[in-house]
Scaffold this motif. Structure first.
Motif, PDB file in Angstrom:
ATOM      1  N   GLU A 103       0.829  -1.203   0.000  1.00 54.37           N
ATOM      2  CA  GLU A 103       0.000   0.000   0.000  1.00 54.37           C
ATOM      3  C   GLU A 103       0.867   1.258   0.000  1.00 54.37           C
ATOM      4  OE1 GLU A 103      -3.548   1.470   2.954  1.00 54.37           O
ATOM      5  OE2 GLU A 103      -1.718   0.690   3.893  1.00 54.37           O
ATOM      6  N   ALA A 104       1.848   1.313   0.895  1.00 54.94           N
ATOM      7  CA  ALA A 104       2.696   2.492   1.012  1.00 54.94           C
ATOM      8  C   ALA A 104       3.541   2.709  -0.240  1.00 54.94           C
ATOM      9  CB  ALA A 104       3.598   2.364   2.238  1.00 54.94           C
ATOM     10  N   ALA A 105       4.112   1.624  -0.767  1.00 56.30           N
ATOM     11  CA  ALA A 105       4.960   1.751  -1.958  1.00 56.30           C
ATOM     12  C   ALA A 105       4.171   2.255  -3.157  1.00 56.30           C
ATOM     13  CB  ALA A 105       5.613   0.410  -2.277  1.00 56.30           C
ATOM     14  N   TYR A 106       2.936   1.783  -3.323  1.00 58.27           N
ATOM     15  CA  TYR A 106       2.118   2.250  -4.443  1.00 58.27           C
ATOM     16  C   TYR A 106       1.886   3.755  -4.348  1.00 58.27           C
ATOM     17  CZ  TYR A 106       0.918  -2.749  -4.739  1.00 58.27           C
ATOM     18  OH  TYR A 106       0.970  -4.117  -4.830  1.00 58.27           O
ATOM     19  N   HIS A 107       1.577   4.220  -3.159  1.00 58.40           N
ATOM     20  CA  HIS A 107       1.304   5.650  -3.001  1.00 58.40           C
ATOM     21  C   HIS A 107       2.557   6.488  -3.250  1.00 58.40           C
ATOM     22  CE1 HIS A 107      -2.895   5.712  -1.769  1.00 58.40           C
ATOM     23  NE2 HIS A 107      -2.660   4.631  -1.041  1.00 58.40           N
ATOM     24  N   SER A 110       3.335   6.556  -6.939  1.00 60.78           N
ATOM     25  CA  SER A 110       2.390   7.379  -7.694  1.00 60.78           C
ATOM     26  C   SER A 110       2.662   8.867  -7.521  1.00 60.78           C
ATOM     27  CB  SER A 110       0.947   7.064  -7.280  1.00 60.78           C
ATOM     28  OG  SER A 110       0.642   7.585  -6.002  1.00 60.78           O
ATOM     29  N   VAL A 111       3.310   9.237  -6.431  1.00 64.61           N
ATOM     30  CA  VAL A 111       3.729  10.629  -6.239  1.00 64.61           C
ATOM     31  C   VAL A 111       5.044  10.897  -6.966  1.00 64.61           C
ATOM     32  CG1 VAL A 111       4.493  12.318  -4.518  1.00 64.61           C
ATOM     33  CG2 VAL A 111       2.508  10.865  -4.046  1.00 64.61           C
ATOM     34  N   ALA A 112       5.907   9.888  -6.988  1.00 63.51           N
ATOM     35  CA  ALA A 112       7.230  10.060  -7.596  1.00 63.51           C
ATOM     36  C   ALA A 112       7.173  10.181  -9.107  1.00 63.51           C
ATOM     37  CB  ALA A 112       8.135   8.892  -7.210  1.00 63.51           C
ATOM     38  N   ALA A 113       6.157   9.598  -9.742  1.00 62.43           N
ATOM     39  CA  ALA A 113       6.086   9.589 -11.209  1.00 62.43           C
ATOM     40  C   ALA A 113       4.626   9.466 -11.649  1.00 62.43           C
ATOM     41  CB  ALA A 113       6.907   8.432 -11.770  1.00 62.43           C
ATOM     42  N   PRO A 114       4.312   9.951 -12.854  1.00 59.70           N
ATOM     43  CA  PRO A 114       2.937   9.809 -13.352  1.00 59.70           C
ATOM     44  C   PRO A 114       2.503   8.353 -13.485  1.00 59.70           C
ATOM     45  CG  PRO A 114       4.127  11.432 -14.649  1.00 59.70           C
ATOM     46  CD  PRO A 114       5.138  10.748 -13.775  1.00 59.70           C
ATOM     47  N   ARG A 115       3.447   7.474 -13.876  1.00 53.94           N
ATOM     48  CA  ARG A 115       3.158   6.048 -13.996  1.00 53.94           C
ATOM     49  C   ARG A 115       4.338   5.257 -13.446  1.00 53.94           C
ATOM     50  NH1 ARG A 115      -0.759   4.032 -17.049  1.00 53.94           N
ATOM     51  NH2 ARG A 115       0.424   2.364 -18.039  1.00 53.94           N
ATOM     52  N   PHE A 116       4.026   4.119 -12.872  1.00 52.21           N
ATOM     53  CA  PHE A 116       5.065   3.272 -12.289  1.00 52.21           C
ATOM     54  C   PHE A 116       4.767   1.821 -12.626  1.00 52.21           C
ATOM     55  CE2 PHE A 116       1.678   3.559  -9.164  1.00 52.21           C
ATOM     56  CZ  PHE A 116       1.562   2.272  -8.653  1.00 52.21           C
ATOM     57  N   SER A 117       5.783   0.985 -12.498  1.00 52.48           N
ATOM     58  CA  SER A 117       5.612  -0.465 -12.565  1.00 52.48           C
ATOM     59  C   SER A 117       6.093  -1.086 -11.270  1.00 52.48           C
ATOM     60  CB  SER A 117       6.381  -1.064 -13.748  1.00 52.48           C
ATOM     61  OG  SER A 117       5.719  -0.824 -14.967  1.00 52.48           O
ATOM     62  N   VAL A 118       5.625  -2.301 -11.016  1.00 55.04           N
ATOM     63  CA  VAL A 118       6.045  -3.075  -9.851  1.00 55.04           C
ATOM     64  C   VAL A 118       6.886  -4.247 -10.343  1.00 55.04           C
ATOM     65  CG1 VAL A 118       5.279  -4.461  -7.889  1.00 55.04           C
ATOM     66  CG2 VAL A 118       3.938  -2.455  -8.612  1.00 55.04           C
ATOM     67  N   VAL A 119       8.021  -4.475  -9.691  1.00 56.05           N
ATOM     68  CA  VAL A 119       8.836  -5.655  -9.973  1.00 56.05           C
ATOM     69  C   VAL A 119       8.816  -6.526  -8.726  1.00 56.05           C
ATOM     70  CG1 VAL A 119      11.150  -6.521 -10.456  1.00 56.05           C
ATOM     71  CG2 VAL A 119      10.276  -4.523 -11.682  1.00 56.05           C
ATOM     72  N   LEU A 192      17.948  -3.293  -1.476  1.00 53.28           N
ATOM     73  CA  LEU A 192      18.420  -3.020  -2.839  1.00 53.28           C
ATOM     74  C   LEU A 192      18.019  -1.638  -3.354  1.00 53.28           C
ATOM     75  CD1 LEU A 192      17.486  -6.431  -4.560  1.00 53.28           C
ATOM     76  CD2 LEU A 192      19.628  -5.794  -3.419  1.00 53.28           C
ATOM     77  N   ALA A 193      17.055  -0.999  -2.709  1.00 51.65           N
ATOM     78  CA  ALA A 193      16.411   0.175  -3.308  1.00 51.65           C
ATOM     79  C   ALA A 193      17.383   1.318  -3.595  1.00 51.65           C
ATOM     80  CB  ALA A 193      15.275   0.662  -2.409  1.00 51.65           C
ATOM     81  N   ALA A 194      18.244   1.642  -2.633  1.00 51.34           N
ATOM     82  CA  ALA A 194      19.139   2.785  -2.822  1.00 51.34           C
ATOM     83  C   ALA A 194      20.107   2.545  -3.974  1.00 51.34           C
ATOM     84  CB  ALA A 194      19.900   3.068  -1.535  1.00 51.34           C
ATOM     85  N   ASP A 195      20.711   1.369  -4.025  1.00 53.59           N
ATOM     86  CA  ASP A 195      21.655   1.065  -5.109  1.00 53.59           C
ATOM     87  C   ASP A 195      20.958   1.047  -6.466  1.00 53.59           C
ATOM     88  OD1 ASP A 195      23.770   0.894  -3.379  1.00 53.59           O
ATOM     89  OD2 ASP A 195      23.862  -1.297  -3.358  1.00 53.59           O
ATOM     90  N   LEU A 196      19.739   0.498  -6.514  1.00 49.61           N
ATOM     91  CA  LEU A 196      19.027   0.424  -7.788  1.00 49.61           C
ATOM     92  C   LEU A 196      18.564   1.806  -8.250  1.00 49.61           C
ATOM     93  CD1 LEU A 196      16.983  -2.855  -7.207  1.00 49.61           C
ATOM     94  CD2 LEU A 196      19.038  -2.555  -8.618  1.00 49.61           C
ATOM     95  N   THR A 197      18.235   2.676  -7.313  1.00 54.13           N
ATOM     96  CA  THR A 197      17.894   4.055  -7.681  1.00 54.13           C
ATOM     97  C   THR A 197      19.086   4.727  -8.344  1.00 54.13           C
ATOM     98  OG1 THR A 197      16.218   4.285  -5.960  1.00 54.13           O
ATOM     99  CG2 THR A 197      17.241   6.308  -6.760  1.00 54.13           C
ATOM    100  N   THR A 198      20.266   4.529  -7.782  1.00 52.37           N
ATOM    101  CA  THR A 198      21.488   5.102  -8.362  1.00 52.37           C
ATOM    102  C   THR A 198      21.789   4.486  -9.723  1.00 52.37           C
ATOM    103  OG1 THR A 198      22.402   5.528  -6.162  1.00 52.37           O
ATOM    104  CG2 THR A 198      23.956   5.436  -8.001  1.00 52.37           C
ATOM    105  N   ILE A 205      11.415   2.287  -5.373  1.00 47.87           N
ATOM    106  CA  ILE A 205      10.735   2.484  -4.097  1.00 47.87           C
ATOM    107  C   ILE A 205      10.740   1.200  -3.273  1.00 47.87           C
ATOM    108  CG2 ILE A 205       8.582   3.216  -3.002  1.00 47.87           C
ATOM    109  CD1 ILE A 205       9.921   5.352  -4.837  1.00 47.87           C
ATOM    110  N   ASP A 206      11.207   1.319  -2.041  1.00 50.82           N
ATOM    111  CA  ASP A 206      11.152   0.230  -1.066  1.00 50.82           C
ATOM    112  C   ASP A 206       9.917   0.420  -0.197  1.00 50.82           C
ATOM    113  OD1 ASP A 206      11.558  -1.518   1.125  1.00 50.82           O
ATOM    114  OD2 ASP A 206      12.809  -0.004   2.115  1.00 50.82           O
ATOM    115  N   GLY A 207       9.075  -0.592  -0.124  1.00 47.82           N
ATOM    116  CA  GLY A 207       7.856  -0.484   0.649  1.00 47.82           C
ATOM    117  C   GLY A 207       8.070  -0.384   2.144  1.00 47.82           C
ATOM    118  N   VAL A 208       9.159  -0.963   2.665  1.00 44.68           N
ATOM    119  CA  VAL A 208       9.406  -0.905   4.102  1.00 44.68           C
ATOM    120  C   VAL A 208       9.661   0.535   4.531  1.00 44.68           C
ATOM    121  CG1 VAL A 208      10.895  -1.653   5.990  1.00 44.68           C
ATOM    122  CG2 VAL A 208      10.251  -3.275   4.193  1.00 44.68           C
ATOM    123  N   ALA A 209      10.595   1.207   3.859  1.00 44.54           N
ATOM    124  CA  ALA A 209      10.880   2.601   4.193  1.00 44.54           C
ATOM    125  C   ALA A 209       9.649   3.479   3.977  1.00 44.54           C
ATOM    126  CB  ALA A 209      12.047   3.108   3.357  1.00 44.54           C
TER     127      ALA A 209
END
Length: 220
Positions: A103-107, A110-119, A192-198, A205-209
């Motif tokens: 739930e948190a990651a989706y939100h 959706s703020v970070a970009a107009p469209r997103f995908s989930v892996v 993995l989120a920080a390294d993959l963002t770079t 987006i990491d759902g835990v954070a």
């Protein structure tokens, strides 16, 4: 200032994953926030699809009820499975806010970009996540839920090629889906989120954070 105490429940029984989730949650938490991370002792070792989610519910519900009854300091609860196992039933009867990492990651995506995908991990998880996107109203913003064909417990094995398969699926999503952000669809991917963002130069987006920051806001 009153301490914010967030209870993080990993609904599967794999303690090493709970420890990884706890580390990610503590790294995301602000000053004055305490994180307690726990998991049931009985149930599936990993949650991969609807059947595992259903099998996890008895242990999750007992752990949730017992912990909130015995610890009155808890300000909010995070369900640390990207399938948001049991989330909406727990929200309905909880005395404190309950946030799911999916739930948190989706939100956030959706703020970070107009469209997103989930892996995510395995194809069996895709219908569950698609249903959850519908339920939170963000399915129109999600281009696709993609499976990387990585079993959840391979994320705990340093000798597996799980990261390479996740990276390959992110690269495909960015090439084909027309998205500006990626949500990582498993709590075991939190580190993995920080390294993959770079690496990919888009928000990964990491759902835990994400859930920790939402939980801090709603608790206050």
């Amino acid at each position: 200032m009153k301490e914010t105490h967030i209870l993080v429940i990993n609904p599967n029984t794999t303690a090493s994953m709970t420890n990884k989730i706890a580390a990610a949650a503590r790294a995301a938490a602000g000053p004055g926030t305490r994180i307690t991370a726990i998991n049931p002792l009985q149930g599936p070792a990993a949650i991969q699809g609807a059947a595992d989610g259903a099998a996890a519910l008895p242990g999750l519900n007992v752990l949730f009820d017992r912990t909130l009854e015995t610890d009155q300091s808890i300000s909010a609860v995070i369900i640390a499975c990207f399938d948001d196992t049991g989330l909406f039933d727990l929200k309905a009867r909880s005395p404190v806010p309950v946030v799911g990492i999916g739930e948190a990651a989706y939100h956030v995506a959706s703020v970070a970009a107009p469209r997103f995908s989930v892996v995510t991990t395995l194809p069996v998880s895709v219908p569950v996540l698609e249903g959850n996107l519908q339920r939170v109203g963000l399915a129109p913003r999600c281009a696709r839920v993609r499976a990387s064909d990585v079993p959840v417990l391979e994320l705990e094995d340093p000798n597996s090629d799980a990261r390479q398969r996740i990276e390959a699926e992110i690269a495909t999503a960015l090439r084909m889906d027309g998205v500006g952000a990626i949500a990582l669809g498993c709590a075991g991917m939190a580190d993995l989120a920080a390294d993959l963002t770079t690496r990919f130069q888009v928000p990964v987006i990491d759902g835990v954070a994400s859930a920790v920051r939402f939980a801090e806001m709603v608790a206050k």
